[in-house]
Design a protein around this motif. Structure first.
Motif, PDB file in Angstrom:
ATOM      1  N   LEU A   1      -1.064   0.454  -8.773  1.00 33.36           N
ATOM      2  CA  LEU A   1      -2.397   0.163  -8.562  1.00 33.36           C
ATOM      3  C   LEU A   1      -2.373  -1.397  -8.749  1.00 33.36           C
ATOM      4  N   MET A   2      -1.669  -1.881  -9.491  1.00 29.24           N
ATOM      5  CA  MET A   2      -1.452  -3.488  -9.422  1.00 29.24           C
ATOM      6  C   MET A   2      -1.025  -4.046  -8.378  1.00 29.24           C
ATOM      7  N   LEU A   3       0.131  -3.146  -7.575  1.00 26.94           N
ATOM      8  CA  LEU A   3       0.612  -3.731  -6.358  1.00 26.94           C
ATOM      9  C   LEU A   3      -0.504  -3.969  -5.269  1.00 26.94           C
ATOM     10  N   VAL A   4      -1.504  -3.413  -5.199  1.00 30.35           N
ATOM     11  CA  VAL A   4      -2.472  -3.732  -4.077  1.00 30.35           C
ATOM     12  C   VAL A   4      -3.106  -5.005  -4.443  1.00 30.35           C
TER      13      VAL A   4
ATOM     14  N   PHE B   1      -4.301   5.349  -0.177  1.00 26.28           N
ATOM     15  CA  PHE B   1      -3.112   4.046   0.029  1.00 26.28           C
ATOM     16  C   PHE B   1      -2.226   4.248   0.977  1.00 26.28           C
ATOM     17  N   LEU B   2      -1.994   5.554   1.237  1.00 26.10           N
ATOM     18  CA  LEU B   2      -1.028   5.601   2.325  1.00 26.10           C
ATOM     19  C   LEU B   2      -1.798   5.561   3.647  1.00 26.10           C
ATOM     20  N   ALA B   3      -3.033   5.855   3.715  1.00 21.30           N
ATOM     21  CA  ALA B   3      -3.707   5.649   5.057  1.00 21.30           C
ATOM     22  C   ALA B   3      -3.812   4.096   5.171  1.00 21.30           C
ATOM     23  N   PHE B   4      -4.023   3.363   4.282  1.00 23.24           N
ATOM     24  CA  PHE B   4      -4.310   1.928   4.140  1.00 23.24           C
ATOM     25  C   PHE B   4      -2.565   1.322   4.656  1.00 23.24           C
ATOM     26  N   ALA B   5      -1.700   1.838   4.093  1.00 17.58           N
ATOM     27  CA  ALA B   5      -0.339   1.236   4.594  1.00 17.58           C
ATOM     28  C   ALA B   5      -0.064   1.595   6.222  1.00 17.58           C
TER      29      ALA B   5
ATOM     30  N   PHE C   1       0.831  -1.272   0.081  1.00 14.50           N
ATOM     31  CA  PHE C   1      -0.061   0.045  -0.192  1.00 14.50           C
ATOM     32  C   PHE C   1       0.957   1.119   0.123  1.00 14.50           C
ATOM     33  N   LEU C   2       2.031   1.193   0.818  1.00 10.73           N
ATOM     34  CA  LEU C   2       2.909   2.479   0.831  1.00 10.73           C
ATOM     35  C   LEU C   2       3.508   2.743  -0.541  1.00 10.73           C
TER      36      LEU C   2
END
Length: 270
Positions: free
Chosen positions: A202-205, A244-248, A146-147
């Motif tokens: 985006l694919m990393l997630v 995504f940073l918040a998800f990290a 996510f980071l």
């Protein structure tokens, strides 16, 4: 005596209607292909579920499924570019020629995403092995994914590639000067490289969310479509990066963000 001059629009002729008809046909065909790919992917996901890694798939099967996923997720957003290219370089050509050119462009585009699937396979296989041996490591793998996705959304490469994907006309005009039997394939591949540069984060997630997670796949497809075609796409892209940073930050403490990194029956420890 006062004479008024009335101007009228030129009458519609068959020649004026053909481009519109061809456009509708092309859109319908690409939409049908995307829907078929969604049906295939959803059917396969029901049988496989969500598990860490590649879920036992070898490279050929994974790439076949990955290709179906990319057709489902990417075709709606790349369709305008493919249609613009086919119409722009073959205005005097028949519908068959335009279809062949559009197929060449789309084939080159999907070829790049299929090649990227090899990196996706390697990443999923590596993280799957790590989670099998160390289940708690999944939390930090998810946070890292996510980071990196968030940083990519906010980075300069994203801006450059997204700008091209949103306004590719200058590049298409440059390629229109080329004369080569594989020109359409090359143009599609070139656009695909920009698209990978725009969307690899985006694919990393898929690593924390699971590669066969259909809701996540649909959500990412919607994000990609909005980024490329919505008027506020760049602003939306930045907002997704912040999310995504918040998800990290949350990932090490929230298992619901990590379905793709949890073995069935083996939840992560506290």
């Amino acid at each position: 005596m006062y004479h008024s001059r009335i101007t009228t629009a030129p009458p519609l002729r068959r020649g004026n209607l053909l481009p519109v008809r061809a456009l509708v046909t092309a859109w319908s065909l690409l939409t049908l292909i995307a829907l078929l790919a969604w049906a295939l992917t959803v059917g396969q996901a029901r049988d496989m579920g969500i598990e860490p890694g590649t879920m036992g798939m070898g490279v050929p099967l994974f790439l076949l499924l990955w290709l179906a996923m990319m057709i489902a997720m990417m075709l709606p957003s790349v369709a305008p570019v493919a249609i613009t290219w086919a119409r722009g370089i073959s205005r005097q050509s028949t519908g068959v020629v335009r279809a062949v050119r559009m197929a060449g462009f789309t084939g080159g585009y999907l070829l790049i995403w299929t090649a990227f699937g090899l990196f996706a396979y390697a990443g999923l296989a590596a993280t799957g092995h790590i989670v099998d041996d160390h289940p708690d490591a999944g939390r930090w793998i998810g946070a890292t994914a996510f980071l990196l996705a968030g940083l990519q959304q906010l980075g300069p490469l994203k801006n450059i590639c997204l700008r091209h994907c949103r306004s590719p006309m200058s590049q298409l005009m440059r390629y229109a000067q080329f004369r080569h039997w594989a020109r359409d394939l090359r143009v599609g591949a070139h656009h695909g490289l920009y698209c990978v540069g725009c969307c690899w984060g985006l694919m990393l997630v898929f690593i924390p969310l699971g590669v066969m997670n259909i809701p996540a796949m649909a959500g990412l497809a919607a994000v990609i479509f909005a980024e490329k075609l919505w008027r506020l796409g760049p602003v939306f892209s930045t907002a997704i990066g912040v999310v995504f940073l918040a998800f990290a930050v949350l990932a090490p403490f929230q298992d619901w963000l990590l379905p793709g990194l949890q073995n069935a029956g083996s939840p992560m420890g506290p």
